[in-house]
Design a protein around this motif. Structure first.
Motif, PDB file in Angstrom:
ATOM      1  N   UNK A  84     -13.305  53.379  -4.612  1.00  0.00           N
ATOM      2  CA  UNK A  84     -15.036  53.465  -4.758  1.00  0.00           C
ATOM      3  C   UNK A  84     -15.443  51.735  -4.402  1.00  0.00           C
ATOM      4  N   UNK A  85     -15.109  51.121  -3.982  1.00  0.00           N
ATOM      5  CA  UNK A  85     -15.904  50.037  -3.751  1.00  0.00           C
ATOM      6  C   UNK A  85     -16.395  49.711  -2.152  1.00  0.00           C
ATOM      7  N   UNK A  86     -15.587  50.526  -0.856  1.00  0.00           N
ATOM      8  CA  UNK A  86     -15.856  51.070  -0.635  1.00  0.00           C
ATOM      9  C   UNK A  86     -16.530  52.579   0.229  1.00  0.00           C
ATOM     10  N   UNK A  87     -16.738  52.990  -1.240  1.00  0.00           N
ATOM     11  CA  UNK A  87     -17.682  54.307  -1.102  1.00  0.00           C
ATOM     12  C   UNK A  87     -16.985  55.688  -0.806  1.00  0.00           C
ATOM     13  N   UNK A  88     -15.570  55.452  -1.329  1.00  0.00           N
ATOM     14  CA  UNK A  88     -15.009  56.288  -0.567  1.00  0.00           C
ATOM     15  C   UNK A  88     -13.405  57.200  -2.057  1.00  0.00           C
ATOM     16  N   UNK A  89     -12.823  58.119  -2.762  1.00  0.00           N
ATOM     17  CA  UNK A  89     -12.426  58.357  -3.548  1.00  0.00           C
ATOM     18  C   UNK A  89     -10.690  58.357  -3.443  1.00  0.00           C
ATOM     19  N   UNK A  90     -10.136  57.365  -4.488  1.00  0.00           N
ATOM     20  CA  UNK A  90      -8.494  57.496  -4.091  1.00  0.00           C
ATOM     21  C   UNK A  90      -8.091  58.481  -5.385  1.00  0.00           C
ATOM     22  N   UNK A  91      -6.833  59.688  -4.178  1.00  0.00           N
ATOM     23  CA  UNK A  91      -6.567  60.550  -4.969  1.00  0.00           C
ATOM     24  C   UNK A  91      -5.340  59.740  -4.999  1.00  0.00           C
ATOM     25  N   UNK A  92      -4.909  59.405  -6.398  1.00  0.00           N
ATOM     26  CA  UNK A  92      -3.629  59.067  -6.481  1.00  0.00           C
ATOM     27  C   UNK A  92      -2.378  60.144  -6.598  1.00  0.00           C
ATOM     28  N   UNK A 111       4.868  64.928   2.840  1.00  0.00           N
ATOM     29  CA  UNK A 111       4.353  66.209   3.293  1.00  0.00           C
ATOM     30  C   UNK A 111       3.876  66.343   2.270  1.00  0.00           C
ATOM     31  N   UNK A 112       4.327  66.293   0.156  1.00  0.00           N
ATOM     32  CA  UNK A 112       3.564  66.716  -1.115  1.00  0.00           C
ATOM     33  C   UNK A 112       2.634  65.998  -1.365  1.00  0.00           C
ATOM     34  N   UNK A 113       2.897  64.468  -0.737  1.00  0.00           N
ATOM     35  CA  UNK A 113       2.765  63.105  -1.093  1.00  0.00           C
ATOM     36  C   UNK A 113       2.874  62.266  -2.210  1.00  0.00           C
ATOM     37  N   UNK A 114       4.266  62.907  -2.816  1.00  0.00           N
ATOM     38  CA  UNK A 114       4.997  62.195  -3.382  1.00  0.00           C
ATOM     39  C   UNK A 114       5.462  60.986  -3.581  1.00  0.00           C
ATOM     40  N   UNK A 115       5.824  59.947  -4.816  1.00  0.00           N
ATOM     41  CA  UNK A 115       6.858  58.711  -4.207  1.00  0.00           C
ATOM     42  C   UNK A 115       8.474  59.645  -5.208  1.00  0.00           C
ATOM     43  N   UNK A 116       9.337  59.652  -4.718  1.00  0.00           N
ATOM     44  CA  UNK A 116      10.575  59.503  -4.845  1.00  0.00           C
ATOM     45  C   UNK A 116      11.066  58.792  -5.708  1.00  0.00           C
ATOM     46  N   UNK A 117      11.877  58.743  -6.950  1.00  0.00           N
ATOM     47  CA  UNK A 117      12.626  57.450  -7.687  1.00  0.00           C
ATOM     48  C   UNK A 117      13.700  57.883  -8.829  1.00  0.00           C
ATOM     49  N   UNK A 118      14.809  57.500  -8.129  1.00  0.00           N
ATOM     50  CA  UNK A 118      16.389  57.360  -9.267  1.00  0.00           C
ATOM     51  C   UNK A 118      16.151  55.606 -10.171  1.00  0.00           C
ATOM     52  N   UNK A 119      15.933  55.849 -10.853  1.00  0.00           N
ATOM     53  CA  UNK A 119      15.595  54.064 -11.815  1.00  0.00           C
ATOM     54  C   UNK A 119      16.761  53.957 -11.834  1.00  0.00           C
ATOM     55  N   UNK A 138       2.421  44.728   2.305  1.00  0.00           N
ATOM     56  CA  UNK A 138       1.209  43.899   2.216  1.00  0.00           C
ATOM     57  C   UNK A 138       0.151  44.453   1.093  1.00  0.00           C
ATOM     58  N   UNK A 139       0.140  45.925   1.454  1.00  0.00           N
ATOM     59  CA  UNK A 139      -1.049  46.340  -0.227  1.00  0.00           C
ATOM     60  C   UNK A 139      -0.680  45.840  -1.279  1.00  0.00           C
ATOM     61  N   UNK A 140       1.033  46.308  -1.782  1.00  0.00           N
ATOM     62  CA  UNK A 140       1.923  46.020  -2.921  1.00  0.00           C
ATOM     63  C   UNK A 140       0.767  44.772  -3.258  1.00  0.00           C
ATOM     64  N   UNK A 141       1.598  43.498  -2.927  1.00  0.00           N
ATOM     65  CA  UNK A 141       0.450  42.817  -2.688  1.00  0.00           C
ATOM     66  C   UNK A 141      -0.983  42.528  -3.660  1.00  0.00           C
ATOM     67  N   UNK A 142      -2.019  43.481  -3.193  1.00  0.00           N
ATOM     68  CA  UNK A 142      -3.222  44.244  -2.573  1.00  0.00           C
ATOM     69  C   UNK A 142      -3.200  44.318  -4.102  1.00  0.00           C
ATOM     70  N   UNK A 143      -2.055  45.504  -4.597  1.00  0.00           N
ATOM     71  CA  UNK A 143      -2.353  45.531  -6.070  1.00  0.00           C
ATOM     72  C   UNK A 143      -2.168  44.763  -6.865  1.00  0.00           C
ATOM     73  N   UNK A 144      -0.994  43.872  -6.721  1.00  0.00           N
ATOM     74  CA  UNK A 144      -0.960  43.107  -7.876  1.00  0.00           C
ATOM     75  C   UNK A 144      -2.452  41.561  -7.808  1.00  0.00           C
ATOM     76  N   UNK A 145      -2.743  41.684  -6.429  1.00  0.00           N
ATOM     77  CA  UNK A 145      -3.666  40.685  -7.102  1.00  0.00           C
ATOM     78  C   UNK A 145      -5.110  41.588  -7.763  1.00  0.00           C
ATOM     79  N   UNK A 149       2.443  53.370   0.769  1.00  0.00           N
ATOM     80  CA  UNK A 149       2.821  54.045   1.886  1.00  0.00           C
ATOM     81  C   UNK A 149       1.712  55.816   1.337  1.00  0.00           C
ATOM     82  N   UNK A 150       1.276  55.974   0.043  1.00  0.00           N
ATOM     83  CA  UNK A 150       0.296  56.916  -0.198  1.00  0.00           C
ATOM     84  C   UNK A 150      -0.967  56.622   0.287  1.00  0.00           C
ATOM     85  N   UNK A 151      -1.743  55.659   0.025  1.00  0.00           N
ATOM     86  CA  UNK A 151      -2.580  54.641   0.538  1.00  0.00           C
ATOM     87  C   UNK A 151      -2.656  54.782   1.655  1.00  0.00           C
ATOM     88  N   UNK A 152      -1.427  54.441   2.411  1.00  0.00           N
ATOM     89  CA  UNK A 152      -1.303  54.507   4.019  1.00  0.00           C
ATOM     90  C   UNK A 152      -2.096  55.972   5.032  1.00  0.00           C
TER      91      UNK A 152
END
Length: 293
Positions: free
Chosen positions: A103-111, A139-147, A212-219, A175-178
């Motif tokens: 939003x600060x960059x005048x863009x819309x994030x699609x989670x 390809x489907x813009x999804x994260x896959x995780x087995x806990x 680095x993006x994970x660090x951005x999230x934490x910050x 990676x989704x942000x990328x």
């Protein structure tokens, strides 16, 4: 981590307990040069990474989304939903953090959606198995995780703690942000025609940027929510170090082959995670514009 009272994301697909079918078969893993075995390659190419079909190449083409079977059945009665709640809450913090940044960059994030599965499930990048570890499928813009991977982090990789687990999720969301910024597509185009060593080197830059993006999230999340508790930062740094290519190679085969790195060394992963964490500046995450990784 202080997550009490945090909202849960609605973008979680819980496929645990539903199988998911083998579809077109398991993800084919080639054997890289330099004498690397299949087990070592799985460790090096798939821990905390983009699905290898899309970024590393090889294997058969991913099936179109119409062929992907989604199983949205509820988990069996009595299944631990603590893990789901944790994942949903962490995912929600990534949504809030990146929405604010965009939003600060005048863009819309699609989670992205995050798919929880047990054992295996189908993705638009092929069949996802527990042994593959967490990954992002462009390809489907999804994260896959087995806990179950979280237990492996603690017992096999020596990376315990909630913040270590949150780092995993934040890295995959990175990676989704990328992908949304067009970085993954550009890198994929540049990789065409490259040799294996050059392609690996480019993949390392992708992975370090996601760190680095994970660090951005934490910050950003700490500024917005004050979620960090004593020891959390150390837990995240420990997780980044635990999945360095040099450490994983040494563990798998007893020696290190730097030219086969696809995710970066432990020192590099820690450095870039800290860069995002300490600066909070996405411009500082330009892993493609520096000679010092």
């Amino acid at each position: 981590m202080r997550l009490d009272g945090e909202r849960e994301s609605e973008n979680v697909e819980d496929r645990r307990g539903g199988g998911g079918g083998f579809g077109r078969g398991g993800i084919p893993i080639g054997v890289a040069g330099g004498g690397l075995g299949t087990v070592a390659l799985v460790l090096l190419a798939l821990f905390f990474g983009v699905d290898p079909r899309v970024i590393l190449g090889g294997g058969e083409e991913a099936p179109p989304q119409s062929q992907v079977t989604e199983n949205r059945s509820a988990p069996p009665a009595g299944q631990d939903d603590g893990a789901r709640r944790f994942v949903s809450q962490v995912l929600a913090t990534t949504e809030d953090a990146w929405s604010d940044i965009f939003r600060r960059a005048n863009r819309q994030y699609e989670p992205p959606n995050l798919v929880l599965f047990s054992g295996g499930t189908q993705s638009a990048c092929g069949f996802a198995q527990t042994a593959v570890g967490p990954f992002y499928c462009p390809n489907d813009r999804k994260v896959y995780l087995d806990t179950a991977f979280f237990r492996d982090m603690e017992r096999k990789l020596g990376a315990p703690g909630e913040f270590a687990r949150a780092y995993v999720i934040a890295h995959e969301v990175g990676h989704h942000v990328q992908n949304q910024l067009g970085i993954l597509g550009k890198v994929d185009r540049e990789r065409r025609g490259m040799g294996e060593t050059e392609s690996n080197a480019l993949q390392v830059r992708i992975e370090l940027q996601a760190d680095c993006f994970a660090g951005i999230w934490a910050n950003r999340t700490e500024q917005m929510r004050r979620i960090l508790e004593p020891g959390d930062v150390e837990s995240g740094i420990g997780a980044a170090a635990a999945v360095g290519d040099d450490r994983l190679q040494r563990r798998a085969q007893g020696y290190v082959v730097p030219e086969s790195f696809t995710h970066g060394s432990s020192a590099q992963r820690v450095r870039w995670f800290r860069t995002g964490l300490e600066s909070g500046d996405i411009q500082r995450c330009d892993t493609f514009g520096t000679d010092r990784l």
